[in-house]
Write a protein that holds these residues in place. Structure first.
Motif, PDB file in Angstrom:
ATOM      1  N   VAL A  93       0.759  -1.172   0.079  1.00 28.41           N
ATOM      2  CA  VAL A  93      -0.006  -0.038   0.132  1.00 28.41           C
ATOM      3  C   VAL A  93       0.895   1.224  -0.167  1.00 28.41           C
ATOM      4  O   VAL A  93       0.645   2.098  -0.748  1.00 28.41           O
ATOM      5  N   LEU A  94       1.757   1.241   0.939  1.00 25.17           N
ATOM      6  CA  LEU A  94       2.569   2.475   0.966  1.00 25.17           C
ATOM      7  C   LEU A  94       3.597   2.668  -0.421  1.00 25.17           C
ATOM      8  O   LEU A  94       4.071   3.706  -0.717  1.00 25.17           O
ATOM      9  N   GLY A  95       3.871   1.505  -0.948  1.00 26.35           N
ATOM     10  CA  GLY A  95       4.759   1.418  -2.042  1.00 26.35           C
ATOM     11  C   GLY A  95       3.979   2.209  -3.246  1.00 26.35           C
ATOM     12  O   GLY A  95       4.716   2.751  -4.196  1.00 26.35           O
ATOM     13  N   LYS A  96       2.780   2.372  -3.149  1.00 20.89           N
ATOM     14  CA  LYS A  96       1.961   3.170  -4.365  1.00 20.89           C
ATOM     15  C   LYS A  96       2.216   4.700  -4.091  1.00 20.89           C
ATOM     16  O   LYS A  96       1.750   5.377  -5.118  1.00 20.89           O
ATOM     17  N   HIS A  97       2.706   5.065  -2.957  1.00 25.01           N
ATOM     18  CA  HIS A  97       2.882   6.350  -2.566  1.00 25.01           C
ATOM     19  C   HIS A  97       4.281   6.692  -2.519  1.00 25.01           C
ATOM     20  O   HIS A  97       4.823   7.657  -1.861  1.00 25.01           O
ATOM     21  N   ASP A  98       5.157   5.938  -3.083  1.00 27.46           N
ATOM     22  CA  ASP A  98       6.755   5.765  -3.089  1.00 27.46           C
ATOM     23  C   ASP A  98       7.094   6.067  -1.658  1.00 27.46           C
ATOM     24  O   ASP A  98       8.113   6.691  -1.282  1.00 27.46           O
ATOM     25  N   ALA A  99       6.532   5.128  -0.580  1.00 20.07           N
ATOM     26  CA  ALA A  99       7.002   5.281   0.823  1.00 20.07           C
ATOM     27  C   ALA A  99       7.153   3.704   1.347  1.00 20.07           C
ATOM     28  O   ALA A  99       6.635   2.744   0.710  1.00 20.07           O
ATOM     29  N   VAL A 100       7.717   3.715   2.424  1.00 20.38           N
ATOM     30  CA  VAL A 100       7.908   2.327   2.957  1.00 20.38           C
ATOM     31  C   VAL A 100       7.333   2.392   4.495  1.00 20.38           C
ATOM     32  O   VAL A 100       7.470   3.568   4.944  1.00 20.38           O
ATOM     33  N   PRO A 101       7.274   1.518   5.213  1.00 19.97           N
ATOM     34  CA  PRO A 101       6.848   1.474   6.597  1.00 19.97           C
ATOM     35  C   PRO A 101       8.196   1.830   7.316  1.00 19.97           C
ATOM     36  O   PRO A 101       9.267   1.671   6.851  1.00 19.97           O
ATOM     37  N   THR A 102       7.939   2.532   8.582  1.00 18.31           N
ATOM     38  CA  THR A 102       9.074   3.051   9.379  1.00 18.31           C
ATOM     39  C   THR A 102      10.003   1.882   9.739  1.00 18.31           C
ATOM     40  O   THR A 102      11.064   2.007  10.011  1.00 18.31           O
ATOM     41  N   HIS A 103       9.202   0.779  10.399  1.00 17.48           N
ATOM     42  CA  HIS A 103       9.906  -0.321  10.697  1.00 17.48           C
ATOM     43  C   HIS A 103      10.016  -1.676   9.670  1.00 17.48           C
ATOM     44  O   HIS A 103       8.973  -1.836   8.844  1.00 17.48           O
ATOM     45  N   SER A 104      10.890  -2.183   9.637  1.00 17.38           N
ATOM     46  CA  SER A 104      11.223  -3.473   8.959  1.00 17.38           C
ATOM     47  C   SER A 104      10.476  -4.422   9.593  1.00 17.38           C
ATOM     48  O   SER A 104      10.106  -4.439  10.512  1.00 17.38           O
ATOM     49  N   LEU A 105      10.413  -5.524   8.568  1.00 16.25           N
ATOM     50  CA  LEU A 105       9.651  -6.828   9.527  1.00 16.25           C
ATOM     51  C   LEU A 105      10.278  -7.331  10.488  1.00 16.25           C
ATOM     52  O   LEU A 105       9.907  -7.538  11.413  1.00 16.25           O
ATOM     53  N   ALA A 106      11.684  -7.268  10.425  1.00 23.09           N
ATOM     54  CA  ALA A 106      12.517  -7.771  11.432  1.00 23.09           C
ATOM     55  C   ALA A 106      12.324  -6.914  12.707  1.00 23.09           C
ATOM     56  O   ALA A 106      12.335  -7.342  13.849  1.00 23.09           O
ATOM     57  N   LEU A 159       9.779  -4.960  13.543  1.00 24.90           N
ATOM     58  CA  LEU A 159       8.542  -4.966  14.068  1.00 24.90           C
ATOM     59  C   LEU A 159       8.196  -6.274  14.950  1.00 24.90           C
ATOM     60  O   LEU A 159       7.832  -6.443  16.088  1.00 24.90           O
ATOM     61  N   ARG A 160       9.112  -7.518  14.597  1.00 23.20           N
ATOM     62  CA  ARG A 160       8.872  -8.492  15.254  1.00 23.20           C
ATOM     63  C   ARG A 160       9.964  -8.545  16.438  1.00 23.20           C
ATOM     64  O   ARG A 160       9.368  -9.187  17.539  1.00 23.20           O
ATOM     65  N   LEU A 161      10.641  -7.787  16.333  1.00 25.15           N
ATOM     66  CA  LEU A 161      11.738  -7.640  17.619  1.00 25.15           C
ATOM     67  C   LEU A 161      10.863  -6.740  18.563  1.00 25.15           C
ATOM     68  O   LEU A 161      10.862  -7.246  19.868  1.00 25.15           O
ATOM     69  N   LEU A 162      10.467  -5.892  18.195  1.00 25.24           N
ATOM     70  CA  LEU A 162       9.401  -4.869  19.098  1.00 25.24           C
ATOM     71  C   LEU A 162       8.457  -5.605  19.850  1.00 25.24           C
ATOM     72  O   LEU A 162       7.837  -5.496  20.954  1.00 25.24           O
ATOM     73  N   GLN A 163       7.708  -6.380  18.878  1.00 24.30           N
ATOM     74  CA  GLN A 163       6.563  -7.250  19.325  1.00 24.30           C
ATOM     75  C   GLN A 163       6.966  -8.303  20.433  1.00 24.30           C
ATOM     76  O   GLN A 163       6.245  -8.609  21.263  1.00 24.30           O
TER      77      GLN A 163
END
Length: 317
Positions: free
Chosen positions: A194-207, A209-213
């Protein structure tokens, strides 16, 4: 009198050995939350040069100041949405003025010329905590940036618009169901698309995000909308207790057609988190608050959310 108050406090650099004392202060503070815990701040420590401070009185930690430095500029904190001086209940107005004077002296000695102060919005306070804003005013700081966020006061009267209710009913008739998310991989993939359609990326990588969870499993919670085991939409919530915040939201094309995100948000607002004080959607401004994303904020307002500002101050030293 002022010099006497100043001498009561010690301001010193944060060290890794202070992590437990830091977190204990955040836990009992008036204006700190998950974002200010060292386990959260330090997941991306390699991106920043830390210049955080411990504030003590007679050996007791009474405040902490999350901060990083970039050349002659200190920011509180570059990796956080908001921070500022995180204060214990005991830190009163006159004492806060004294602490700010010492913080200024500490950074001047390092050659710092300015501090960008990202104040904690009042809805995230556990108890009133705006002595810092008065101190900044006294020290000549100026408002530099103002972002506009959207928040629902859950214990007050608010209304979904008729159009939003229609969307929620439509999604319910389509057989969409809520479920708790486990591994965030599928949601992160959808969010990235979804963000890629607006030339953006999530602030957190998947790795990340998993670490924080893993570090905060009770506070970083994924909610998903499915139909026949197909992920249609997701909302990643940061649960601060009094306040819950939607860190990320995304819906697939099919999910948008079926209004799955509206259905999911209605479940969170009207059910799962209905007993909380505030439901925060985050900001809808761009270019450091100079541009309002009208379409984005309208979507939040359709649920009954209204504005809260995120203020940034520039404090010349």
């Amino acid at each position: 009198m002022a010099s006497t108050v100043i001498r009561m406090f010690t301001v010193r650099p944060y060290a890794e050995a202070d992590a437990n004392d830091w977190d204990a202060l955040v836990e009992c503070s008036r204006n700190g939350n998950l974002l200010h815990r060292r386990g959260y701040m330090d997941y991306h420590a390699s991106r920043f040069v830390d210049r955080s401070l411990m504030v003590e009185r007679k050996g007791e930690v009474v405040a902490v100041f999350p901060a990083n430095i970039r050349e002659n500029l200190v920011i509180s904190h570059g990796g956080l949405t908001y921070a500022g001086l995180i204060m214990a209940q005991a830190l009163r107005a006159e004492a806060t003025l004294a602490v700010f004077e010492q913080i200024g002296s500490h950074y001047r000695a390092l050659g710092v010329e300015r501090v960008i102060y990202k104040a904690v919005p009042h809805v995230f306070h556990a108890y009133p905590a705006e002595e810092d804003l008065f101190a900044l005013h006294r020290l000549g700081a100026q408002l530099k940036r103002r972002d506009l966020s959207s928040v629902i006061a859950l214990q007050e009267t608010f209304h979904f618009t008729q159009g939003r209710r229609h969307s929620i009913d439509k999604a319910g008739r389509a057989g969409i169901q809520w479920q708790a998310g486990a591994d965030p991989a599928a949601f992160h993939g959808l969010l990235s698309e979804v963000l890629g359609k607006h030339d953006a990326v999530p602030t957190h990588s998947l790795a990340e995000l998993r670490l924080l969870q893993t570090r905060f499993p009770q506070q970083i919670v994924l909610h998903e909308a499915h139909r026949e085991d197909v992920l249609l939409a997701g909302v990643l919530v940061y649960d601060f207790g009094k306040v819950v915040h939607t860190q990320y939201m995304a819906a697939s094309e099919e999910g948008r057609r079926l209004d799955a995100l509206s259905f999911l948000l209605a479940e969170l607002i009207g059910g799962i988190y209905a007993d909380r004080t505030y439901f925060s959607f985050g900001i809808s401004t761009e270019q450091e608050g100079r541009v309002l994303n009208s379409g984005l904020i309208a979507q939040k307002e359709y649920f009954g959310a209204r504005a809260v500002v995120h203020d940034f101050y520039e404090w010349p030293l």
